[in-house]
Write a protein that holds these residues in place. Structure first.
Motif, mmCIF file in Angstrom:
data_model
loop_
_atom_site.group_PDB
_atom_site.id
_atom_site.type_symbol
_atom_site.label_atom_id
_atom_site.label_comp_id
_atom_site.label_asym_id
_atom_site.label_seq_id
_atom_site.Cartn_x
_atom_site.Cartn_y
_atom_site.Cartn_z
ATOM 1 N N ARG A 1 0.899 -1.428 -0.054
ATOM 2 C CA ARG A 1 0.104 -0.157 -0.096
ATOM 3 C C ARG A 1 0.690 1.339 -0.125
ATOM 4 O O ARG A 1 0.641 2.328 -0.607
ATOM 5 C CB ARG A 1 -0.973 -0.041 1.249
ATOM 6 C CG ARG A 1 -1.935 1.260 1.419
ATOM 7 C CD ARG A 1 -2.720 1.169 2.764
ATOM 8 N NE ARG A 1 -3.700 2.140 2.628
ATOM 9 C CZ ARG A 1 -5.186 2.066 2.069
ATOM 10 N NH1 ARG A 1 -5.359 0.890 1.343
ATOM 11 N NH2 ARG A 1 -5.916 2.825 1.963
ATOM 12 N N GLU A 2 1.951 1.239 0.786
ATOM 13 C CA GLU A 2 2.815 2.350 0.829
ATOM 14 C C GLU A 2 3.641 2.612 -0.482
ATOM 15 O O GLU A 2 4.118 3.747 -0.958
ATOM 16 C CB GLU A 2 3.903 2.198 2.057
ATOM 17 C CG GLU A 2 2.911 2.558 3.473
ATOM 18 C CD GLU A 2 2.283 1.613 3.927
ATOM 19 O OE1 GLU A 2 2.026 0.479 3.393
ATOM 20 O OE2 GLU A 2 1.515 1.778 4.884
ATOM 21 N N GLU B 1 2.457 2.004 -3.245
ATOM 22 C CA GLU B 1 1.524 2.631 -4.314
ATOM 23 C C GLU B 1 1.321 3.920 -3.870
ATOM 24 O O GLU B 1 1.510 4.894 -4.831
ATOM 25 C CB GLU B 1 0.189 1.960 -4.152
ATOM 26 C CG GLU B 1 -0.028 0.432 -4.453
ATOM 27 C CD GLU B 1 0.350 0.243 -5.790
ATOM 28 O OE1 GLU B 1 0.168 1.078 -6.929
ATOM 29 O OE2 GLU B 1 0.559 -1.175 -6.360
ATOM 30 N N GLN B 2 1.437 4.469 -2.790
ATOM 31 C CA GLN B 2 1.186 5.695 -2.363
ATOM 32 C C GLN B 2 2.539 6.448 -2.715
ATOM 33 O O GLN B 2 2.563 7.809 -3.184
ATOM 34 C CB GLN B 2 1.260 5.756 -0.759
ATOM 35 C CG GLN B 2 -0.181 5.423 -0.365
ATOM 36 C CD GLN B 2 -0.122 5.582 1.326
ATOM 37 O OE1 GLN B 2 0.898 5.649 1.917
ATOM 38 N NE2 GLN B 2 -1.333 5.233 1.914
ATOM 39 N N HIS C 1 -5.551 5.012 -6.638
ATOM 40 C CA HIS C 1 -6.763 4.103 -6.335
ATOM 41 C C HIS C 1 -6.455 3.127 -5.527
ATOM 42 O O HIS C 1 -6.672 2.610 -4.453
ATOM 43 C CB HIS C 1 -7.448 3.540 -7.675
ATOM 44 C CG HIS C 1 -8.483 2.582 -7.362
ATOM 45 N ND1 HIS C 1 -9.332 2.759 -6.445
ATOM 46 C CD2 HIS C 1 -8.434 1.322 -7.877
ATOM 47 C CE1 HIS C 1 -10.322 1.770 -6.307
ATOM 48 N NE2 HIS C 1 -9.853 0.945 -7.201
ATOM 49 N N GLU C 2 -5.144 2.400 -5.793
ATOM 50 C CA GLU C 2 -4.669 1.159 -5.339
ATOM 51 C C GLU C 2 -4.125 1.798 -3.995
ATOM 52 O O GLU C 2 -4.252 0.940 -2.963
ATOM 53 C CB GLU C 2 -3.531 0.773 -6.113
ATOM 54 C CG GLU C 2 -3.731 0.189 -7.269
ATOM 55 C CD GLU C 2 -4.635 -0.934 -7.382
ATOM 56 O OE1 GLU C 2 -4.587 -1.823 -6.227
ATOM 57 O OE2 GLU C 2 -5.425 -1.499 -8.303
ATOM 58 N N ALA C 3 -3.888 2.888 -3.594
ATOM 59 C CA ALA C 3 -3.357 3.282 -2.292
ATOM 60 C C ALA C 3 -4.280 4.161 -1.408
ATOM 61 O O ALA C 3 -4.162 4.329 -0.316
ATOM 62 C CB ALA C 3 -2.297 4.529 -2.516
ATOM 63 N N GLY C 4 -5.604 3.729 -2.061
ATOM 64 C CA GLY C 4 -6.798 4.270 -1.138
ATOM 65 C C GLY C 4 -7.048 6.003 -1.196
ATOM 66 O O GLY C 4 -7.944 6.081 -0.556
ATOM 67 N N TRP C 5 -6.380 6.572 -2.197
ATOM 68 C CA TRP C 5 -6.348 7.929 -2.137
ATOM 69 C C TRP C 5 -7.686 8.481 -3.248
ATOM 70 O O TRP C 5 -7.864 9.523 -3.200
ATOM 71 C CB TRP C 5 -5.154 8.622 -2.572
ATOM 72 C CG TRP C 5 -3.938 8.408 -1.369
ATOM 73 C CD1 TRP C 5 -4.298 8.125 -0.167
ATOM 74 C CD2 TRP C 5 -2.928 8.720 -1.565
ATOM 75 N NE1 TRP C 5 -3.317 8.156 0.434
ATOM 76 C CE2 TRP C 5 -2.169 8.504 -0.275
ATOM 77 C CE3 TRP C 5 -1.933 9.236 -2.640
ATOM 78 C CZ2 TRP C 5 -0.735 8.636 0.023
ATOM 79 C CZ3 TRP C 5 -0.580 9.427 -2.355
ATOM 80 C CH2 TRP C 5 -0.096 9.135 -0.938
ATOM 81 N N TRP C 6 -7.684 7.658 -4.202
ATOM 82 C CA TRP C 6 -8.724 7.785 -5.243
ATOM 83 C C TRP C 6 -9.697 6.955 -5.479
ATOM 84 O O TRP C 6 -9.624 5.755 -5.898
ATOM 85 C CB TRP C 6 -7.860 8.058 -6.699
ATOM 86 C CG TRP C 6 -8.742 8.489 -7.740
ATOM 87 C CD1 TRP C 6 -9.413 7.544 -8.845
ATOM 88 C CD2 TRP C 6 -8.965 9.729 -8.385
ATOM 89 N NE1 TRP C 6 -10.186 8.243 -9.511
ATOM 90 C CE2 TRP C 6 -9.649 9.669 -9.569
ATOM 91 C CE3 TRP C 6 -8.271 11.024 -8.125
ATOM 92 C CZ2 TRP C 6 -9.905 10.638 -10.398
ATOM 93 C CZ3 TRP C 6 -8.516 12.112 -9.050
ATOM 94 C CH2 TRP C 6 -9.367 12.058 -10.015
ATOM 95 N N ASN C 7 -10.980 7.484 -5.248
ATOM 96 C CA ASN C 7 -12.140 6.435 -5.396
ATOM 97 C C ASN C 7 -13.405 6.864 -6.126
ATOM 98 O O ASN C 7 -14.647 6.568 -5.640
ATOM 99 C CB ASN C 7 -12.654 6.035 -3.781
ATOM 100 C CG ASN C 7 -11.399 5.271 -3.096
ATOM 101 O OD1 ASN C 7 -11.206 4.306 -3.558
ATOM 102 N ND2 ASN C 7 -11.005 5.821 -1.819
#
Length: 293
Positions: free
Chosen positions: A66-67, A69-70, A203-209
């Motif tokens: 996750r990090e 991807e960020q 998106h994979e990092a959870g920032w774009w949905n």
């Protein structure tokens, strides 16, 4: 390979031009004593850039998924910002780059300081090197064949050094405005692809949905391992099934930036000349009337 080749060529040539112009100026001024310091500064800048690139790469590999991807998202956005700034700056300075550098170098020597010239060369290589490191790192992360991408970058830098030396010796002449326009078009497309990829990694990092629906199905054209895939995905960042968000940011960046690069600005000197002509025409009647009063 082509994107990294163009990146290495463009960034390397910018640095080589600046260093070559400074070196030629020092020779003209009979200041060979400053050349050694200049090359030390160039070598130090290259070492710092390589160290920064390796550190970023190692940091990315050590992070959880996750990090990672960020970090890839951040690197991609920084790379796009850097290439955008570079295109804008070079569009306004390519035509008078040599004159501006001669003026700065002359001012430095006038104060009796060669350290300023050494620092100019150091900063030029450091700036271009850091931009190259970040940009290439972002491209490598999106590449299916990092080895081939690395070869392209190395070849680009090698050609840049050869061209820079040839320009320094006076054996080759290049229309820098046209060169930077051509490479600017390619870099705009590459940057648009990086921006689209940044949306995906965000998106994979959870920032774009948002805007996650499929925009278009290009799988019939972009097939894995094909030439179309190498051009569309590896160079332009266009996925076989891009989401609405990925397609939108690609278009919103590529279209205006391409127009900015391709449309030649009006020369300022021409506008000044036109203004002077108008002022002269408006004042001439009063001047001609003076003898008759």
């Amino acid at each position: 390979m082509l994107p990294t080749f163009v990146i290495g060529l463009r960034e390397g040539l910018e640095a080589a031009l600046i260093v070559g112009i400074i070196a030629a100026f020092l020779l003209q001024e009979n200041r060979r004593d400053a050349l050694k310091g200049m090359w030390i500064g160039v070598g130090l800048a290259i070492a710092l850039c390589l160290g920064a690139a390796i550190a970023l790469r190692l940091a990315s590999e050590q992070l959880p998924q996750r990090e990672q991807e960020q970090l890839e998202t951040i690197i991609g956005l920084v790379a796009v910002g850097m290439v955008t700034w570079m295109i804008v700056w070079m569009r306004g300075h390519a035509a008078n780059l040599k004159g501006a550098l001669h003026e700065q170098a002359g001012a430095a020597l006038a104060t009796g300081s060669t350290a300023a010239l050494v620092f100019m060369a150091f900063l030029a290589v450091l700036r271009e090197g850091l931009e190259t490191a970040v940009f290439l790192l972002a491209v490598f992360q999106d590449s299916d064949n990092p080895g081939l991408s690395g070869t392209g970058a190395a070849l680009g830098v090698l050609v840049a050094v050869i061209l820079g030396y040839a320009l320094y010796r006076g054996g080759v002449r290049i229309n820098l405005a046209k060169f930077f326009k051509f490479t600017g078009v390619i870099l705009v497309l590459v940057a648009a692809g990086l921006l689209s990829t940044a949306v995906h990694t965000a998106h994979e990092a959870g920032w774009w949905n948002i805007m996650l629906g499929q925009a278009v199905d290009l799988s019939w054209l972009i097939k894995p391992g094909s030439v179309q895939s190498a051009l569309a995905t590896a160079m332009l960042g266009i996925q076989p099934k891009p989401t609405i968000g990925e397609a939108l940011v690609w278009l919103l960046y590529a279209v205006p930036m391409l127009a900015y690069v391709l449309i030649t600005p009006k020369p300022k000197t021409k506008r000044i000349a036109e203004t002077s002509a108008v002022d002269s025409a408006s004042t001439s009647p009063s001047v001609a009337a003076t003898p008759g009063t």
